[in-house]
Design a protein around this motif. Structure first.
Motif, PDB file in Angstrom:
ATOM      1  N   GLY A 145       7.996 -18.728 -11.277  1.00 59.65           N
ATOM      2  CA  GLY A 145       8.366 -17.399 -10.817  1.00 59.65           C
ATOM      3  C   GLY A 145       8.668 -16.453 -11.968  1.00 59.65           C
ATOM      4  N   ASP A 146       8.280 -15.205 -11.807  1.00 55.56           N
ATOM      5  CA  ASP A 146       8.666 -14.160 -12.745  1.00 55.56           C
ATOM      6  C   ASP A 146      10.051 -13.623 -12.410  1.00 55.56           C
ATOM      7  N   VAL A 147      10.358 -13.546 -11.121  1.00 59.64           N
ATOM      8  CA  VAL A 147      11.687 -13.166 -10.639  1.00 59.64           C
ATOM      9  C   VAL A 147      12.080 -14.203  -9.593  1.00 59.64           C
ATOM     10  N   VAL A 148      13.195 -14.902  -9.830  1.00 63.53           N
ATOM     11  CA  VAL A 148      13.618 -15.984  -8.944  1.00 63.53           C
ATOM     12  C   VAL A 148      15.015 -15.676  -8.435  1.00 63.53           C
ATOM     13  N   VAL A 149      15.128 -15.528  -7.114  1.00 59.07           N
ATOM     14  CA  VAL A 149      16.404 -15.212  -6.467  1.00 59.07           C
ATOM     15  C   VAL A 149      16.986 -16.490  -5.887  1.00 59.07           C
ATOM     16  N   GLY A 150      18.235 -16.778  -6.216  1.00 55.57           N
ATOM     17  CA  GLY A 150      18.923 -17.936  -5.656  1.00 55.57           C
ATOM     18  C   GLY A 150      20.131 -17.514  -4.857  1.00 55.57           C
ATOM     19  N   GLY A 151      20.694 -18.455  -4.128  1.00 51.55           N
ATOM     20  CA  GLY A 151      21.935 -18.234  -3.399  1.00 51.55           C
ATOM     21  C   GLY A 151      23.079 -18.958  -4.078  1.00 51.55           C
ATOM     22  N   THR A 152      24.285 -18.704  -3.630  1.00 48.05           N
ATOM     23  CA  THR A 152      25.442 -19.354  -4.241  1.00 48.05           C
ATOM     24  C   THR A 152      25.386 -20.868  -4.092  1.00 48.05           C
ATOM     25  N   SER A 153      24.694 -21.370  -3.062  1.00 44.65           N
ATOM     26  CA  SER A 153      24.588 -22.812  -2.833  1.00 44.65           C
ATOM     27  C   SER A 153      23.289 -23.410  -3.356  1.00 44.65           C
ATOM     28  N   THR A 154      22.473 -22.616  -4.016  1.00 43.79           N
ATOM     29  CA  THR A 154      21.204 -23.132  -4.543  1.00 43.79           C
ATOM     30  C   THR A 154      21.467 -24.258  -5.543  1.00 43.79           C
ATOM     31  N   LYS A 155      20.674 -25.327  -5.421  1.00 45.87           N
ATOM     32  CA  LYS A 155      20.731 -26.434  -6.369  1.00 45.87           C
ATOM     33  C   LYS A 155      19.317 -26.857  -6.710  1.00 45.87           C
ATOM     34  N   MET A 156      19.128 -27.269  -7.955  1.00 45.02           N
ATOM     35  CA  MET A 156      17.821 -27.736  -8.416  1.00 45.02           C
ATOM     36  C   MET A 156      17.969 -29.119  -9.019  1.00 45.02           C
ATOM     37  N   ARG A 157      16.899 -29.922  -8.861  1.00 48.64           N
ATOM     38  CA  ARG A 157      16.926 -31.270  -9.440  1.00 48.64           C
ATOM     39  C   ARG A 157      15.492 -31.726  -9.668  1.00 48.64           C
ATOM     40  N   PRO A 158      15.184 -32.319 -10.831  1.00 42.77           N
ATOM     41  CA  PRO A 158      13.822 -32.804 -11.044  1.00 42.77           C
ATOM     42  C   PRO A 158      13.399 -33.839 -10.016  1.00 42.77           C
ATOM     43  N   ALA A 169      21.682 -22.505 -13.350  1.00 39.10           N
ATOM     44  CA  ALA A 169      20.294 -22.030 -13.341  1.00 39.10           C
ATOM     45  C   ALA A 169      20.209 -20.572 -13.787  1.00 39.10           C
ATOM     46  N   LEU A 170      21.206 -19.771 -13.436  1.00 31.62           N
ATOM     47  CA  LEU A 170      21.246 -18.385 -13.889  1.00 31.62           C
ATOM     48  C   LEU A 170      21.494 -18.331 -15.397  1.00 31.62           C
ATOM     49  N   GLU A 171      22.423 -19.133 -15.868  1.00 32.39           N
ATOM     50  CA  GLU A 171      22.731 -19.178 -17.308  1.00 32.39           C
ATOM     51  C   GLU A 171      21.517 -19.645 -18.116  1.00 32.39           C
ATOM     52  N   TYR A 172      20.778 -20.618 -17.579  1.00 34.00           N
ATOM     53  CA  TYR A 172      19.637 -21.187 -18.295  1.00 34.00           C
ATOM     54  C   TYR A 172      18.394 -20.309 -18.232  1.00 34.00           C
ATOM     55  N   GLY A 173      18.404 -19.305 -17.368  1.00 36.65           N
ATOM     56  CA  GLY A 173      17.245 -18.431 -17.251  1.00 36.65           C
ATOM     57  C   GLY A 173      16.226 -18.878 -16.218  1.00 36.65           C
ATOM     58  N   ILE A 174      16.593 -19.840 -15.365  1.00 36.15           N
ATOM     59  CA  ILE A 174      15.701 -20.244 -14.275  1.00 36.15           C
ATOM     60  C   ILE A 174      15.802 -19.248 -13.129  1.00 36.15           C
ATOM     61  N   LEU A 175      17.028 -18.890 -12.756  1.00 28.44           N
ATOM     62  CA  LEU A 175      17.261 -17.864 -11.746  1.00 28.44           C
ATOM     63  C   LEU A 175      17.407 -16.506 -12.414  1.00 28.44           C
ATOM     64  N   SER A 176      16.926 -15.481 -11.718  1.00 27.59           N
ATOM     65  CA  SER A 176      17.070 -14.105 -12.193  1.00 27.59           C
ATOM     66  C   SER A 176      18.344 -13.461 -11.667  1.00 27.59           C
ATOM     67  N   GLU A 177      18.732 -13.847 -10.450  1.00 27.51           N
ATOM     68  CA  GLU A 177      19.955 -13.326  -9.855  1.00 27.51           C
ATOM     69  C   GLU A 177      20.408 -14.243  -8.728  1.00 27.51           C
ATOM     70  N   ILE A 178      21.679 -14.135  -8.386  1.00 27.82           N
ATOM     71  CA  ILE A 178      22.260 -14.908  -7.294  1.00 27.82           C
ATOM     72  C   ILE A 178      22.825 -13.951  -6.266  1.00 27.82           C
ATOM     73  N   VAL A 179      22.514 -14.200  -5.004  1.00 31.38           N
ATOM     74  CA  VAL A 179      23.053 -13.406  -3.895  1.00 31.38           C
ATOM     75  C   VAL A 179      23.674 -14.370  -2.888  1.00 31.38           C
ATOM     76  N   ASP A 180      24.308 -13.828  -1.850  1.00 31.12           N
ATOM     77  CA  ASP A 180      24.821 -14.688  -0.784  1.00 31.12           C
ATOM     78  C   ASP A 180      23.682 -15.501  -0.188  1.00 31.12           C
ATOM     79  N   ASP A 181      23.964 -16.731   0.215  1.00 32.10           N
ATOM     80  CA  ASP A 181      22.924 -17.635   0.694  1.00 32.10           C
ATOM     81  C   ASP A 181      22.051 -17.014   1.773  1.00 32.10           C
ATOM     82  N   GLU A 182      22.679 -16.309   2.697  1.00 27.19           N
ATOM     83  CA  GLU A 182      21.925 -15.758   3.825  1.00 27.19           C
ATOM     84  C   GLU A 182      21.040 -14.581   3.426  1.00 27.19           C
ATOM     85  N   ARG A 183      21.186 -14.086   2.205  1.00 29.34           N
ATOM     86  CA  ARG A 183      20.403 -12.923   1.761  1.00 29.34           C
ATOM     87  C   ARG A 183      19.267 -13.285   0.799  1.00 29.34           C
TER      88      ARG A 183
END
Length: 263
Positions: free
Chosen positions: A124-137, A178-192
């Motif tokens: 993604g060029d712009v990746v939006v996550g939620g407060t509950s977003t989690k990533m794992r290989p 993920a935001l600190e590492y540059g994977i996410l571009s921004e974090i919003v509320d999960d439902e948004r």
């Protein structure tokens, strides 16, 4: 034309945005093979000029963006190596076509983005996550190695040492990390998450598409280019665009102190 019939309902178009629902809630939000096939067909149409979307939006059809591959299907395959190679080839074909388009890619990374789902966020060029977003290989957890380009994209996103640690230890990456590492571009509320990602995609689709696509192209080629080669590519690009409708309108609108009417 943007009314070409996609191969699956998981692929849709509106407002200049090609939306691909990469996961299937019926399979625990695992990667949807039909969506990959449908997206590939639509992307081939884009390459051939039979579609005119300006942005690609990747979303999840259920509570998660994508929880990874369908492991139950892996286990049930008569010939697992052949089956996994086919799945990887299909995913890589789709990702290669996305890369060829130079279209901006927006990702709505809600919930879990694991395995192939994490690989998909990394394109993604712009990746939006939620407060509950989690990533794992997730790959080492089932005794396999990454696909979807993760071993190429993750080191270039978070740095080689951090990427090695994340992949080899199968680390869970929180939304804040993920935001600190540059994977996410921004974090919003999960439902948004879906709503915000679509807002960005529609805004990009209504913008200076020629300039945005050229910029994406420059960004994607830069990891393999020398600084000198990148200087040359940037010079050629800005020069070319200055004589095309998008560049002419942008400069004229700026001088006239009015909003541009992008062609």
């Amino acid at each position: 034309m943007t009314d070409s019939s996609p191969a699956t309902p998981s692929v849709s178009t509106a407002d200049g945005v090609l939306t691909i629902a990469v996961s299937n809630p019926a399979n625990g939000t695992a990667l949807d093979d039909d969506a990959i096939a449908g997206a590939t067909a639509a992307l081939i149409e884009l390459r051939e000029g039979r579609r005119d979307e300006q942005v690609i939006l990747l979303v999840g059809a259920g509570k998660n963006f994508c929880a990874g591959g369908n492991v139950a299907a892996f286990a049930g395959a008569e010939d697992r190596p052949a089956y996994l190679l086919e799945l990887a080839d299909q995913l890589h074909t789709m990702l290669g076509l996305i890369n060829e388009t130079s279209l901006p890619v927006v990702v709505a990374a809600k919930g879990w983005a694991a395995g192939a789902g994490m690989s998909l966020t990394l394109i993604g060029d712009v990746v939006v996550g939620g407060t509950s977003t989690k990533m794992r290989p997730a790959y080492s957890g089932i005794g396999l190695t990454p696909d979807g380009g993760m071993t190429w994209t993750l080191p270039r996103t978070v740095g080689a040492a951090r990427a090695r640690a994340i992949i080899l230890t199968n680390r869970i990456v929180t939304a804040e990390q993920a935001l600190e590492y540059g994977i996410l571009s921004e974090i919003v509320d999960d439902e948004r998450v879906d709503e915000r990602a679509r807002e960005i995609a529609v805004e990009l689709a209504a913008g200076p598409s020629a300039a945005l696509q050229a910029t994406v192209g420059l960004l994607r080629q830069s990891p393999a280019a020398s600084l000198s080669a990148q200087f040359d590519a940037e010079g050629a690009s800005i020069s070319r665009l200055s004589g095309e409708p998008t560049g002419i309108e942008g400069v004229d609108a700026f001088l006239a102190k009015r909003a541009p009417q992008w062609p």
